[in-house]
Motif scaffolding. Sequence first.
Motif, PDB file in Angstrom:
ATOM      1  N   ARG A  16       0.837  -1.213   0.000  1.00 26.60           N
ATOM      2  CA  ARG A  16       0.000   0.000   0.000  1.00 26.60           C
ATOM      3  C   ARG A  16       0.865   1.253   0.000  1.00 26.60           C
ATOM      4  NH1 ARG A  16      -3.451  -2.646   4.063  1.00 26.60           N
ATOM      5  NH2 ARG A  16      -2.461  -1.394   5.698  1.00 26.60           N
ATOM      6  N   ILE A  17       1.920   1.245   0.820  1.00 27.97           N
ATOM      7  CA  ILE A  17       2.811   2.419   0.885  1.00 27.97           C
ATOM      8  C   ILE A  17       3.468   2.666  -0.472  1.00 27.97           C
ATOM      9  CG2 ILE A  17       4.895   3.393   1.923  1.00 27.97           C
ATOM     10  CD1 ILE A  17       4.269   1.607   4.432  1.00 27.97           C
ATOM     11  N   ALA A  18       4.011   1.603  -1.068  1.00 27.44           N
ATOM     12  CA  ALA A  18       4.702   1.769  -2.355  1.00 27.44           C
ATOM     13  C   ALA A  18       3.748   2.314  -3.414  1.00 27.44           C
ATOM     14  CB  ALA A  18       5.301   0.438  -2.800  1.00 27.44           C
ATOM     15  N   ARG A  93      22.023  -1.944  -0.751  1.00 26.12           N
ATOM     16  CA  ARG A  93      21.828  -1.570   0.658  1.00 26.12           C
ATOM     17  C   ARG A  93      20.341  -1.462   0.987  1.00 26.12           C
ATOM     18  NH1 ARG A  93      21.169   3.256   3.704  1.00 26.12           N
ATOM     19  NH2 ARG A  93      21.934   2.973   5.842  1.00 26.12           N
ATOM     20  N   VAL A  94      19.586  -0.816   0.114  1.00 22.50           N
ATOM     21  CA  VAL A  94      18.141  -0.657   0.352  1.00 22.50           C
ATOM     22  C   VAL A  94      17.459  -2.025   0.371  1.00 22.50           C
ATOM     23  CG1 VAL A  94      16.008   0.215  -0.687  1.00 22.50           C
ATOM     24  CG2 VAL A  94      18.039   1.692  -0.542  1.00 22.50           C
ATOM     25  N   ARG A  95      17.791  -2.867  -0.608  1.00 26.09           N
ATOM     26  CA  ARG A  95      17.168  -4.198  -0.633  1.00 26.09           C
ATOM     27  C   ARG A  95      17.561  -5.012   0.589  1.00 26.09           C
ATOM     28  NH1 ARG A  95      18.539  -4.459  -6.789  1.00 26.09           N
ATOM     29  NH2 ARG A  95      16.498  -4.193  -7.795  1.00 26.09           N
ATOM     30  N   SER A  96      18.791  -4.844   1.042  1.00 28.19           N
ATOM     31  CA  SER A  96      19.233  -5.644   2.196  1.00 28.19           C
ATOM     32  C   SER A  96      18.477  -5.249   3.461  1.00 28.19           C
ATOM     33  CB  SER A  96      20.748  -5.527   2.362  1.00 28.19           C
ATOM     34  OG  SER A  96      21.106  -5.007   3.602  1.00 28.19           O
ATOM     35  N   LEU A  97      18.179  -3.966   3.617  1.00 24.49           N
ATOM     36  CA  LEU A  97      17.381  -3.528   4.771  1.00 24.49           C
ATOM     37  C   LEU A  97      15.959  -4.082   4.675  1.00 24.49           C
ATOM     38  CD1 LEU A  97      18.649   0.176   4.850  1.00 24.49           C
ATOM     39  CD2 LEU A  97      18.987  -1.492   6.691  1.00 24.49           C
ATOM     40  N   THR A 153      22.446   6.732   5.607  1.00 21.81           N
ATOM     41  CA  THR A 153      21.155   6.952   6.270  1.00 21.81           C
ATOM     42  C   THR A 153      20.874   8.451   6.333  1.00 21.81           C
ATOM     43  OG1 THR A 153      21.537   4.980   7.602  1.00 21.81           O
ATOM     44  CG2 THR A 153      19.845   6.502   8.385  1.00 21.81           C
ATOM     45  N   GLY A 154      19.662   8.848   5.975  1.00 28.72           N
ATOM     46  CA  GLY A 154      19.312  10.272   6.015  1.00 28.72           C
ATOM     47  C   GLY A 154      18.040  10.476   6.799  1.00 28.72           C
ATOM     48  N   THR A 155      17.177  11.325   6.277  1.00 29.75           N
ATOM     49  CA  THR A 155      15.857  11.486   6.883  1.00 29.75           C
ATOM     50  C   THR A 155      15.132  10.146   6.896  1.00 29.75           C
ATOM     51  OG1 THR A 155      15.780  13.695   5.916  1.00 29.75           O
ATOM     52  CG2 THR A 155      13.695  12.797   6.725  1.00 29.75           C
ATOM     53  N   PHE A 156      15.413   9.384   5.824  1.00 28.64           N
ATOM     54  CA  PHE A 156      14.805   8.056   5.697  1.00 28.64           C
ATOM     55  C   PHE A 156      15.919   7.002   5.754  1.00 28.64           C
ATOM     56  CE2 PHE A 156      12.059  11.200   3.644  1.00 28.64           C
ATOM     57  CZ  PHE A 156      10.895  11.004   4.384  1.00 28.64           C
ATOM     58  N   CYS A 157      15.563   5.743   5.526  1.00 26.43           N
ATOM     59  CA  CYS A 157      16.564   4.669   5.648  1.00 26.43           C
ATOM     60  C   CYS A 157      17.747   4.868   4.718  1.00 26.43           C
ATOM     61  CB  CYS A 157      15.930   3.310   5.323  1.00 26.43           C
ATOM     62  SG  CYS A 157      14.859   2.674   6.615  1.00 26.43           S
ATOM     63  N   HIS A 158      17.479   5.439   3.548  1.00 27.48           N
ATOM     64  CA  HIS A 158      18.560   5.690   2.583  1.00 27.48           C
ATOM     65  C   HIS A 158      18.343   7.069   1.997  1.00 27.48           C
ATOM     66  CE1 HIS A 158      21.909   4.199   0.094  1.00 27.48           C
ATOM     67  NE2 HIS A 158      21.412   5.029  -0.806  1.00 27.48           N
ATOM     68  N   GLY A 159      19.109   8.022   2.467  1.00 25.90           N
ATOM     69  CA  GLY A 159      19.003   9.384   1.941  1.00 25.90           C
ATOM     70  C   GLY A 159      17.756  10.107   2.410  1.00 25.90           C
ATOM     71  N   ASN A 160      17.371  11.097   1.642  1.00 26.66           N
ATOM     72  CA  ASN A 160      16.315  12.000   2.090  1.00 26.66           C
ATOM     73  C   ASN A 160      15.004  11.870   1.325  1.00 26.66           C
ATOM     74  OD1 ASN A 160      17.952  13.067   4.144  1.00 26.66           O
ATOM     75  ND2 ASN A 160      19.026  14.323   2.629  1.00 26.66           N
ATOM     76  N   THR A 161      14.865  10.776   0.601  1.00 23.11           N
ATOM     77  CA  THR A 161      13.566  10.446   0.004  1.00 23.11           C
ATOM     78  C   THR A 161      13.249   9.002   0.382  1.00 23.11           C
ATOM     79  OG1 THR A 161      14.661   9.815  -2.065  1.00 23.11           O
ATOM     80  CG2 THR A 161      13.738  12.044  -1.960  1.00 23.11           C
ATOM     81  N   PRO A 162      11.965   8.667   0.485  1.00 23.10           N
ATOM     82  CA  PRO A 162      11.628   7.302   0.900  1.00 23.10           C
ATOM     83  C   PRO A 162      11.983   6.262  -0.168  1.00 23.10           C
ATOM     84  CG  PRO A 162       9.630   8.628   0.566  1.00 23.10           C
ATOM     85  CD  PRO A 162      10.784   9.532   0.334  1.00 23.10           C
ATOM     86  N   THR A 163      12.385   5.103   0.312  1.00 23.70           N
ATOM     87  CA  THR A 163      12.745   3.993  -0.576  1.00 23.70           C
ATOM     88  C   THR A 163      11.990   2.737  -0.138  1.00 23.70           C
ATOM     89  OG1 THR A 163      14.560   3.232   0.824  1.00 23.70           O
ATOM     90  CG2 THR A 163      15.111   4.887  -0.875  1.00 23.70           C
ATOM     91  N   VAL A 164      12.263   1.662  -0.864  1.00 26.24           N
ATOM     92  CA  VAL A 164      11.697   0.359  -0.530  1.00 26.24           C
ATOM     93  C   VAL A 164      11.975  -0.003   0.929  1.00 26.24           C
ATOM     94  CG1 VAL A 164      11.843  -2.111  -1.061  1.00 26.24           C
ATOM     95  CG2 VAL A 164      11.873  -0.441  -2.932  1.00 26.24           C
ATOM     96  N   ALA A 165      13.131   0.387   1.438  1.00 21.61           N
ATOM     97  CA  ALA A 165      13.473   0.041   2.827  1.00 21.61           C
ATOM     98  C   ALA A 165      12.464   0.644   3.803  1.00 21.61           C
ATOM     99  CB  ALA A 165      14.889   0.508   3.163  1.00 21.61           C
ATOM    100  N   ASP A 166      12.019   1.863   3.532  1.00 15.93           N
ATOM    101  CA  ASP A 166      11.029   2.499   4.411  1.00 15.93           C
ATOM    102  C   ASP A 166       9.662   1.823   4.288  1.00 15.93           C
ATOM    103  OD1 ASP A 166      12.775   4.810   5.320  1.00 15.93           O
ATOM    104  OD2 ASP A 166      12.842   5.070   3.155  1.00 15.93           O
TER     105      ASP A 166
END
Lengths: 221, 221
Positions: A16-18, A93-97, A153-166
């Motif tokens: 749903r989030i994605a 990195r994102v996929r691993s999280l 790591t930024g505002t979100f799990c990877h940088g400052n925009t949301p990714t799959v990890a979030d």
Amino acid sequence: MKLYGWHSSATTFRVRIAMALKGLSFEHVPVTLRWEQSDHDQPDYKAFNPQANVPVLVDDGAQINQSLAIIEYLEEIRPEPPLLPRAAADRARVRSLALFVACEMQPPTSLRVQRQLAARFGADQRALSAWQLHWCEIGFTALEAQLSRSAATGTFCHGNTPTVADCFLVPQVYTSQRPVVNADLSKWPTVQRIYRSCLELPAFERSLPQNQPDFESPVGH
Amino acid sequence: MKLYGWHSSATTFRVRIAMALKGLSFEHVPVTLRWEQSDHDQPDYKAFNPQANVPVLVDDGAQINQSLAIIEYLEEIRPEPPLLPRAAADRARVRSLALFVACEMQPPTSLRVQRQLAARFGADQRALSAWQLHWCEIGFTALEAQLSRSAATGTFCHGNTPTVADCFLVPQVYTSQRPVVNADLSKWPTVQRIYRSCLELPAFERSLPQNQPDFESPVGH
């Protein structure tokens, strides 16, 4: 697109989030997932979906199981906004999280595992709560270490925009906050900070279980 | 490239197969994974790898956890031969098969879950064997239904060349054949046929646990 799922299913919540982040709308098909009775157990649902799980995305003739497979598919057919970074090492990195949540945190606490603990070992609600808290504790401790020590790591799990990890982190944190688990999130300040940043975005807030049409108040497990 | 892993770890086995299919060589770093003692439990291993698991790929400064994240990375940096098909819906099918193994079959039977079953519920070897067999049975029954009814299934899980799905299926079948589990593979003829087709390929055969330098004869669990 049709999304077969359930409001309280953490795996459905990820999708749903994605979809919300990508601005995709879908028809919601509720698949009940309750301790005492689940559609998953029904022969007609297994005939439709041999994996007997949720979520399932049906799009243009394709029927796709598994939240990460669905999200990778959405990323391929609707690349904007991207939920994976560009560089191979960053994507990894994102996929691993996400996969740490998907393969190590969520599965031991799934309804089907909890039911087997009750059936085989007589686990009662107290034992099941302790079991879920255990996997939360070791999981979030690991994620906190991985996230807090990395400059990526930024505002979100990877940088400052949301990714799959979030998309994977938020449902896992949400689930850990239910009264039957009640994990103390303040032990993992980076996880807590990212969770709060995510929930400030409408795509995450709108995807919360209590904002779904099939919402029911939780009754344990 | 360095691959931290263990011969009998199903998750490490997946990555060995993918690397062999792509003709990539690696330096093997053994991380012991035994019932009575694991390197995962050691503070220095956790300091290196907060997820405290295997496999870990180290390549060109990147340190990547999670078998599927590693294999997707290899697919991106070394696209030939491809381990994912081209069309988005086909890629989703392959990933969904792999993720079913990764998220629903393997996790309940992991060493860390089995240890908790012993510690919390007093599960002995007999109970642990029955537990593992249960997840094999429902998992392979689901996979058999999904594979046998689809025209996309070929010599391998998807078509006539090996894909990521086969990298995940083979270690799971292999694990189910250990004496402590001893699943009856003839119940799942499509799964059995694909397993045999895979093992005819040198990349799979060479990646078997018994062909690794750190091999030890299994002693239970």
